[in-house]
Design an enzyme around this catalytic site. Structure first.
Site, PDB file in Angstrom:
ATOM      1  N   LEU A   1       1.029  -1.038  -0.010  1.00  0.00           N
ATOM      2  CA  LEU A   1       0.336  -0.518   0.537  1.00  0.00           C
ATOM      3  C   LEU A   1       0.974   1.219  -0.566  1.00  0.00           C
ATOM      4  O   LEU A   1       0.745   1.734  -0.153  1.00  0.00           O
ATOM      5  CB  LEU A   1      -0.636  -0.018   1.216  1.00  0.00           C
ATOM      6  CG  LEU A   1      -1.950   1.471   1.054  1.00  0.00           C
ATOM      7  CD1 LEU A   1      -2.850   1.488   0.125  1.00  0.00           C
ATOM      8  CD2 LEU A   1      -3.010   0.949   2.535  1.00  0.00           C
TER       9      LEU A   1
ATOM     10  N   GLY B   1      22.253  18.278  17.667  1.00  0.00           N
ATOM     11  CA  GLY B   1      22.925  17.233  17.682  1.00  0.00           C
ATOM     12  C   GLY B   1      23.043  17.223  15.548  1.00  0.00           C
ATOM     13  O   GLY B   1      24.264  17.070  15.611  1.00  0.00           O
TER      14      GLY B   1
ATOM     15  N   HIS C   1      11.312  22.190  11.459  1.00  0.00           N
ATOM     16  CA  HIS C   1      10.337  21.306  10.425  1.00  0.00           C
ATOM     17  C   HIS C   1      10.382  22.497   9.625  1.00  0.00           C
ATOM     18  O   HIS C   1       9.689  21.545   7.941  1.00  0.00           O
ATOM     19  CB  HIS C   1       8.874  21.346  11.116  1.00  0.00           C
ATOM     20  CG  HIS C   1       8.902  20.470  12.118  1.00  0.00           C
ATOM     21  ND1 HIS C   1       9.956  19.229  12.828  1.00  0.00           N
ATOM     22  CD2 HIS C   1       9.156  20.820  14.022  1.00  0.00           C
ATOM     23  CE1 HIS C   1       9.658  19.359  14.311  1.00  0.00           C
ATOM     24  NE2 HIS C   1       9.841  19.919  15.162  1.00  0.00           N
TER      25      HIS C   1
END
Ligand code: GLN
Ligand code: ZN
Length: 758
Positions: free
Chosen positions: A19, A434, A696
Site C-alpha cells: 500500500l 545534535g 520542521h
C-alpha cells in the site's frame, strides 16, 4: 462451528508494504487512481483470505483505509474543512490528509498511546454534515463477493467527537446533534444489507478519564443506535486501558456485545458482573494486539477461565486486545533472525492462529492431534523464554539489585557554579541539538558498510570527513558548544539498540505510523547490557578536532524504551532501569575521556504517559528515577543536558525539574515565549535552551526574527539561565538551509548581547 474467534482489525499496509508503494507512486503521479484502487482491492482480498484461512469467525470490513480511518469517518460525515471546499473525491481526500501547495493539511496526532497517528477532524457549526456511506457499503460488498460475511467496523460517534477539534475552540460534543442523525441513517442503510449484520463500533475514548457530562451521552446515543433494527447486532469496543465507568452504562443500552482489553486494562475484570447481569456477549481482548510476543497460551487460558467464572463461557468470544494494525504483518520474511528469538515472536498473521487456537482450546476439551501439537509447540516456546540464557543475564540482574547511586553527588546549585567556572561559557550560549543534515551519501555509506560492501576503514573515513566538516562549519559560524553531527546514526534508538545486548532487530517488522509512513521499531527481548562503549570513539574524535567544547550525545533510557517493542516478561520500569545502567557506563567513559558536556535526549519522555491520570505518578516516578540513574555518575563538573521535542510542559513541569538535568533544550519556536512562562511560574532553577527557530520547515529565519525571539525569551527568563539553539536536531534539513539559519542564529545572539551589554 463455535463462532468465538474475533479480530478487532487487521493491518492494511500489506505484508511487503504494497500500500505504501502504490500510494507513493500515485502521489508522485506515476500511476492512476484506478491502479491505486485495484491494488487496494487486491490487498483487502488477501487480508480477508488470510483471516479466513486462519479460521477467524469475526473478520472486519471497513478496517481498510487509503490513509486513515478517522479521516475516512470525517469524509463519511461530510466534515470537510472549508478551505478544501473546491476539491472533490480522491483529490479532496488526499488534500485533507497531506495538504497541497496552497492548502495546509489537517493536523495529525497520536492515536491514544500508540505510535499510530490519525488525522484530527476539524469541525465547525457551519459544516454541511451529510452522510456518504459509499466506502462502508462497498467494502462490505467486496468481502461478500468473496463469500465472506464481515462485521463492519466504524469509529463511534462519541470517540469521533472526542478526538476532533472545533475551529472555534468550543466543545466538540455539542455537535452530537449534528452527527448522530447521520450515524442513525448509516445504520438504517446497513440494516437493508442483510437479515443479520454485526457492526463493531469503536469507542476507545472511554479508556481515558472522562467527564460525567461525556459519560452521560452514552445512554441516549446508544439507546438510539441500538434500537434501529433488530437485524443489527452492535458490538462496542474499547482498548488500551480499562473503560469501567463507561461499561457500567453500555450494559444498559440495547447493544449486543462489549469488547474489552484484558491485557492493558486488567481493571476491566471488575466489570464482569455487570456484563453477566446484562446477558451481553463479551469480546475478550486477551491476545496482545500491540506487542510482538507470542502469547503463553496457558496463561491466556487461565485468564479466560478467570473471566468465565463470572461471564458464561458461551457468551465469551476470544479476541485480539486491539486492532492488529499496531504490530508488523508477518514473520514469514524474517529470515535473518536467530531462530530461537523468532520462535518467541508473533506478528499479525501469526496472531490470527493464536486467537483461533486459543478460542478452540477454550471451547472444547478434546483436542485433535493438530491442535494438541500446536499447544505443545506453544508450551515449548513459553518454556524456552523462561529459561534461555539469551534473555536471562545474572550479572545484569545482580547489578540492578545492588544499585545504589540514584542521585548526583552534588546539588544543582553547587554543580552549576563549578560548571560555569570550568566551561566558561557566556550568557545566551549557542549550541545545536545534535544532528546535522543526513545526506544521501551518508545513508548509502552506512548501508554499504552494513552489507559488507565497503571496509570499516572506508566507512570510518567518510564519517570522519563529515565530522570534520561539521566541526569546521560550527567553528566558522561561531557556535560556542559544538556537536559531532551524528552521521553514524540511522536513528536515535536503533543506533543504541544495535550496540546493546538484549536488543533485537527485524528485517520486515514494519508498522504503519501514518499514511504511507511505516516504522520498524527494534525490540527488547532480554536483559540489557552494554558490552562496550557506544559513542566514545566518535565523540572523542570530534573533540580532538577543536579547542571548543564538544558535547557528547546519547539517547535517554525512557526514549529508548518508548520507541521499542518491549519484552512482556519484565516490568517496563525494570527494563528501563537496565538501559539506564548501560547509559551510565557510557557517560562515565565519555567524561573520563575529557568530554565535559553530555546531552541525554528524552525526545519520547512524554509519549510514555499513561492514559489514566491515576497511573501517571507511577510512570513519572520510574521515568525520572531512570533518567537520574543514567546520569548519576556524572562528575559535578560534567554538565548534563537533556532535550525534549515539546513545549507543552504545563502539567509536567515539576517532573521535568525533578530530572535534575543541568540544561534542558525544548521546542518552543512556534509558540513564542508563551509556553516558557510556566518555567518562570514554578521557579524552575536549571538552565533552559528554548528553540529559537522551527526546524520542521525549510525556511531560513532572518537575523531580525531570531533577535526578536531571543528578546521575547529574555522577557521570561534571565540571561544567566538561557541557552540559544534551534528547536530540534537538523538531520531532516538540507545543508543550504542549515548553514544560513545557524549563521543567522549566531549573528542574532551577537546582536542581542551587544545591544543589551550581555
Ligand atoms: N540529538 C538528536 C538529534 O539532534 C535529537 C533528536 C530528537 O530529539 N528527536 O537529532
Ligand atoms: Zn527534538
Amino acid at each position: 462451528m463455535s463462532n468465538n474467534s474475533y479480530v478487532i482489525g487487521f493491518p492494511r499496509i500489506g505484508e511487503k508494504r504494497e500500500l505504501k508503494k502504490v500510494l507513493e507512486s500515485f502521489w508522485a503521479g506515476e500511476c492512476s487512481f484506478d491502479t491505486l484502487q485495484k491494488e487496494a482491492s487486491a490487498l483487502k482480498k488477501r487480508h480477508w483470505l488470510y483471516q479466513k484461512e486462519a479460521g477467524i469467525d469475526f473478520i472486519s470490513s471497513n478496517d481498510f483505509s487509503l490513509y486513515d480511518n478517522m479521516l475516512d469517518t470525517a469524509f463519511m460525515l461530510g466534515a470537510i474543512p472549508k478551505r478544501f471546499a473546491n476539491l472533490q473525491k480522491e483529490e479532496l481526500y488526499f488534500a485533507m490528509a497531506r495538504g497541497t501547495s496552497q492548502l495546509p493539511a489537517m493536523e495529525m496526532t497520536k492515536w491514544f498511546n500508540t505510535n499510530y497517528h490519525y488525522i484530527v477532524p476539524e469541525l465547525s457549526l457551519k459544516d454541511n454534515y451529510k452522510l456518504d456511506s459509499t466506502k462502508v457499503i462497498q467494502e462490505y460488498k467486496e468481502a461478500k463477493a468473496l463469500g465472506l460475511k464481515t462485521k463492519i467496523n466504524l469509529i463511534g460517534p462519541l470517540t469521533f467527537l472526542g478526538l476532533s477539534k472545533r475551529v472555534d475552540g468550543k466543545d466538540t460534543y455539542e455537535l452530537l446533534g449534528n452527527i448522530l442523525p447521520l450515524y442513525i441513517k448509516l445504520l438504517e442503510e446497513l440494516s437493508l444489507l442483510e437479515d443479520e449484520l454485526y457492526i463493531q463500533i469503536d469507542e476507545p475514548i472511554f479508556v481515558k478519564d472522562n467527564e460525567t457530562k461525556v459519560l452521560s451521552l452514552i445512554k441516549p446515543t446508544y439507546d438510539k443506535l441500538g434500537s434501529i433494527s433488530a437485524k443489527l447486532k452492535l458490538i462496542v469496543t474499547t482498548y488500551f486501558e480499562h473503560s469501567n465507568e463507561a461499561t457500567g452504562i453500555f450494559v444498559n443500552t440495547p447493544i449486543w456485545a462489549l469488547g474489552l482489553d484484558f491485557l492493558y486494562g486488567k481493571e476491566n475484570l471488575q466489570s464482569l458482573e455487570f456484563i453477566k447481569k446484562s446477558g451481553k456477549k463479551l469480546i475478550a481482548g486477551v491476545i496482545d494486539g500491540r506487542n510482538i510476543w507470542k502469547s503463553d497460551l496457558q496463561k491466556t487460558l487461565n485468564l479466560l477461565e478467570q473471566i468465565a467464572k463470572v461471564v458464561q463461557k458461551e457468551d465469551i468470544i476470544v479476541s485480539s486486545s486491539c486492532s492488529l494494525l499496531h504490530v508488523p504483518f508477518t514473520l514469514k520474511y524474517e529470515n535473518k533472525m536467530d531462530p530461537q528469538i523468532k520462535d518467541w515472536l508473533s506478528y499479525a498473521l501469526e496472531k490470527l492462529d493464536e486467537i483461533k487456537l486459543c478460542a478452540t482450546l477454550f471451547s472444547k476439551t478434546n483436542l485433535d492431534t493438530k491442535e494438541q501439537k500446536a499447544l505443545e509447540a506453544n508450551e515449548q516456546s513459553a518454556k524456552s523464554r523462561k529459561t534461555s540464557s539469551l534473555i536471562h543475564d545474572k550479572s545484569v540482574q545482580q547489578r540492578v539489585a545492588s544499585l545504589s547511586l540514584f542521585e548526583r553527588v552534588e546539588p544543582y546549585e553547587k554543580r552549576i557554579k563549578l560548571q560555569k567556572e570550568l566551561l566558561g561559557y557566556k550568557n545566551l550560549a549557542t549550541t545545536t541539538i545534535g544532528s546535522f543534515p543526513q545526506t544521501a551519501e551518508l545513508r548509502k555509506v552506512r548501508r554499504d558498510y552494513k552489507a559488507n560492501l565497503i571496509s570499516k576503514e572506508e566507512y570510518e573515513n567518510v564519517m570522519k570527513n563529515y565530522i570534520d566538516e561539521c566541526v569546521a562549519f560550527q567553528e566558522e559560524c561561531g557556535l560556542e558548544v559544538l556537536v559531532h553531527g551524528e552521521p553514524e546514526r540511522n536513528d536515535m534508538v536503533e543506533y543504541f539498540g544495535e550496540q546493546l545486548k538484549g536488543y533485537g532487530f527485524s528485517q520486515n517488522g514494519w508498522v504503519q505510523s501514518y499514511g504511507s509512513r511505516c516504522v520498524k521499531p527494534p525490540f527488547i527481548y532480554g536483559d540489557i547490557s552494554r558490552p562496550k562503549a557506544m559513542t566514545l570513539d566518535w565523540i572523542t574524535y570530534a573533540a580532538s578536532k577543536t579547542d571548543k567544547i564538544m558535547k557528547g550525545m546519547l539517547t535517554g533510557p525512557v526514549t529508548i524504551l518508548n520507541w521499542s517493542f518491549v519484552r512482556d516478561d519484565l516490568a517496563r520500569s525494570e527494563v528501563s532501569k537496565q538501559i539506564a545502567l548501560g547509559l551510565s557506563d557510557e557517560i562515565d567513559d565519555l567524561q573520563k575521556a575529557g568530554i565535559k558536556i553530555i546531552q541525554v535526549d528524552e525526545a519520547a519522555f512524554k509519549e510514555g504517559y499513561p492514559l489514566r491520570k491515576s497511573k501517571i505518578k507511577e510512570y513519572e516516578n520510574w521515568a525520572v528515577r531512570d533518567f537520574k540513574i543514567a546520569v548519576a555518575k556524572a562528575f559535578p563538573t560534567t554538565q548534563i543536558h537533556t532535550h525534549m521535542c515539546y513545549s507543552e510542559f504545563n502539567d509536567i513541569i515539576k517532573t521535568i525539574e525533578a530530572m535534575d538535568a543541568d540544561v534542558i533544550s525544548i521546542e518552543t519556536a512556534r509558540s513564542g515565549n508563551e509556553l516558557l512562562k510556566v518555567f518562570k511560574k514554578v521557579g524552575y532553577k536549571q538552565e533552559v535552551g528554548p528553540g529559537v527557530y522551527d526546524i520542521h520547515s525549510p525556511r531560513v529565519p532572518s537575523v531580525a526574527e531570531i533577535t526578536k525571539q531571543i528578546k521575547l525569551l529574555l522577557e521570561v527568563l534571565p540571561k544567566e539561565q538561557l541557552w540559544i539553539n534551534p528547536d530540534c536536531g537538523l538531520k531532516t534539513r538540507k545543508w543550504d538551509e542549515v548553514k544560513p539559519s545557524l549563521i543567522n542564529m549566531v549573528k542574532a545572539v551577537k546582536q542581542v548581547r551587544e545591544e543589551l551589554s550581555i
